[in-house]
Design an enzyme around this catalytic site. Structure first.
Site, short mmCIF file in Angstrom:
data_model
loop_
_atom_site.label_atom_id
_atom_site.label_comp_id
_atom_site.label_asym_id
_atom_site.label_seq_id
_atom_site.Cartn_x
_atom_site.Cartn_y
_atom_site.Cartn_z
N ARG A 1 5.89 58.64 -93.13
CA ARG A 1 6.94 58.11 -93.91
C ARG A 1 6.43 57.69 -95.54
O ARG A 1 6.92 58.18 -96.64
CB ARG A 1 7.42 56.91 -93.80
CG ARG A 1 8.65 56.21 -94.36
CD ARG A 1 9.03 55.02 -93.76
NE ARG A 1 10.12 54.31 -94.74
CZ ARG A 1 11.39 54.27 -94.30
NH1 ARG A 1 11.79 55.64 -93.59
NH2 ARG A 1 12.41 53.96 -95.03
N HIS B 1 6.98 20.95 -102.10
CA HIS B 1 7.37 20.56 -100.84
C HIS B 1 9.18 21.05 -100.72
O HIS B 1 9.84 20.56 -100.07
CB HIS B 1 7.38 19.23 -100.58
CG HIS B 1 6.01 18.56 -101.02
ND1 HIS B 1 5.04 18.94 -99.86
CD2 HIS B 1 5.38 17.97 -101.69
CE1 HIS B 1 3.86 18.33 -100.29
NE2 HIS B 1 4.25 17.86 -101.62
N SER C 1 22.58 46.86 -98.31
CA SER C 1 22.74 46.45 -96.81
C SER C 1 23.80 47.30 -96.21
O SER C 1 24.92 47.99 -96.86
CB SER C 1 23.32 45.13 -96.69
OG SER C 1 24.11 44.71 -95.48
#
Length: 535
Positions: free
Chosen positions: A88, A244, A368
């Site tokens: 590929r 965080h 998509s």
């Protein structure tokens, strides 16, 4: 077709050179229709054409058709290659093949064998190999420069008989050089006093040196340059930090990109400074056979001169093999470069998710298969995935290769054939990252929106100024104002107004907004190229 036609000299530098001229990959023979990556190789019945898997598995396929398909599966193509690098992704990594392939290994073995014969002709004590004439030298150099894929195939055919790959190169050279009267007289001095590892370790060193210098370093440099440009272009674009995962003191987009440019540059420098070592000391590193044949020759000095003439550094203390410590260092540094790039890929992926970046779309591309609105960050995801594959292989190489039982075992031999796998997946990832960077478009409106919703980030500078002027418990006061509460421009202004600090200090605090509270980020981003150059 000849490969390496212009590759007749080896650099005298023992460290990687990022500006080496690569051999012309265009001289590799094109893949024919029987093995082309662009061709569909299976001869399926017309009723099943378009679905090779069904054809292969169908119970209605005749024995002859099954045999035909089985034969076609033996042809290398994009659909039959076991490695995606050879299938590929071939077009994206093929420039590595002159160096890291079986062909490349055979070429460098041949180069070392010929250069060693030439070196022997320069040793006065080795009277049996007199100095070659310019014609003979030109002939031998021509064997190197004219080495072709057909030559490599001939060597592979010899190997079928010898069952020994290095010996096959020696026999090929003896056949090839019979046509030159001078060289024909000294054919038995090909591979003189050498163990196979004398040839192999130098070949592997040259493979790495040239692949990194000609292919990998230039792509690394493109990434670093792209990040420097991106940092400077966005030096003044304010952005909400997240520590965080929570809103933190603002920065600029450019400064955050500059961090990666400098980190990658540091590892790039480490990689370029790894010394590529070579040995040439015989069966167990003691020049045993050399000393018996020619006791008056200073063989350690000759070996050092020879290794250095190839552009490698000399390792004088070895068993049968070069001990591969430099390879471990090289691959560890490559892993670290890749780790930093994974960090970058993930950060950009997150910024795209937050809407800080839009991605430039290309007509016809699908984001998509079911959700038409989506433009997935596939380049950064592909990069991250391939960097993980690369690091897995490189990690094994770096941990395994320095370990060999006593003076020699063969476990390194098969492992070394996978150097191109780790480097190939790295190269593929670098190109994916570059492609992803090229699609990014900064969404300043979204960046500004996030900042304007987080006035609580000004708690840090306000309590710091309060400390300067002796206001008691400044941290605790800001904690009470901001933690777990909605903080607005107005509530911050009211708090500042009630502070017992000089009016000038209040005025400066009133000027602060989440957009302007970026410290020295702008200057850091603008100076990124200088920081990179200093490395």
């Amino acid at each position: 077709m000849e490969l390496f036609a212009s590759f007749s000299t080896i650099s005298n530098s023992s460290t990687f050179n990022p500006v080496l001229t690569p051999p012309p990959t265009s001289s590799l023979p094109p893949r024919s229709s029987s093995s082309s990556h662009a061709s569909f190789p299976f001869h399926t019945p017309s009723s099943l054409r378009g679905c090779a898997c069904r054809a292969l598995l169908s119970t209605h396929t005749t024995p002859k058709e099954k045999n035909d398909m089985s034969s076609d599966l033996n042809q290398l193509s994009a659909l039959t290659a076991l490695s995606p690098l050879d299938g590929r992704y071939w077009a994206k990594v093929k420039e590595l093949t002159p160096f890291m392939s079986e062909y490349g290994l055979i070429y460098y073995r041949l180069l070392v064998e010929i250069k060693w014969l030439l070196k022997l002709s320069q040793i006065p004590e080795v009277v049996e190999v007199p100095s070659f004439s310019e014609d003979a030298k030109s002939f031998l150099q021509g064997v190197i420069d004219g080495f072709s894929v057909n030559d490599a195939l001939e060597i592979k055919n010899i190997e079928k008989v010898t069952n020994h790959d290095v010996k096959a190169v020696e026999y090929f050279l003896k056949q090839k050089c019979q046509s030159n009267a001078e060289v024909a007289k000294v054919l038995e001095f090909f591979h003189f006093a050498c163990t196979s590892e004398d040839i192999n370790n130098l070949a592997h060193g040259l493979m790495l040196k040239e692949a990194m210098g000609s292919v990998v370093f230039p792509v690394m440099d493109k990434i670093i340059k792209s990040l420097c440009n991106m940092a400077k272009d966005n030096a003044q674009v304010p952005m909400l930090s997240r520590t965080h995962g929570q809103p933190a003191s603002p920065t600029t987009l450019g400064k955050e990109i500059a961090i990666f440019a400098v980190r990658l540059s540091r590892e790039r420098k480490e990689l370029s400074q790894v010394e590529i070592l070579g040995k040439f000391a015989g069966a167990v590193g003691n020049y045993n056979a050399h000393v018996v044949a020619y006791p008056d020759v200073n063989w350690p000095q000759i070996a050092e001169e020879f290794v250095k003439s190839l552009g490698l550094s000399f390792n004088p203390y070895v068993p049968q093999i070069e001990t591969h410590d430099y390879m471990a260092k090289l691959f560890h540094s490559l892993i670290q470069f890749n780790n930093i790039l994974i960090d970058f890929d993930r950060d950009v992926w997150g910024y795209i998710s937050l809407g800080y970046f839009k991605q430039i779309t290309k007509a016809g591309e699908i984001g998509s298969s079911t959700m038409p609105h989506k433009v997935n960050p596939i380049d950064f995801e592909n990069s991250e995935g391939n960097l993980g594959v690369a690091n897995g292989g490189l990690s094994h190489l770096s941990m395994k290769l320095p370990i060999s039982r006593w003076q020699r075992d063969l476990t390194d031999s098969t492992v070394l054939r996978n150097m191109g796998v780790g480097i190939g997946h790295s190269l593929l990832a670098y190109k994916s990252t570059l492609q992803g960077i090229g699609k990014l478009q900064v969404n300043e409106a979204r960046l500004s929106e996030d900042l304007n919703q987080c006035w609580e980030v000004l708690a840090e500078p306000i309590q710091t100024v309060m400390r300067r002027y002796g206001v008691p418990e400044p941290y605790e006061k800001l904690k009470e104002l901001t933690r777990g509460r909605a903080v607005t421009k107005e509530s911050i202004r009211d708090f500042i107004e009630g502070l017992d600090i000089p009016e000038t200090a209040k005025t400066n605090l009133f000027k602060l907004t989440p957009d302007t509270y970026v410290g020295a980020a702008v200057e850091l981003a603008r100076n990124v190229e200088h920081a990179v150059d200093m490395l």
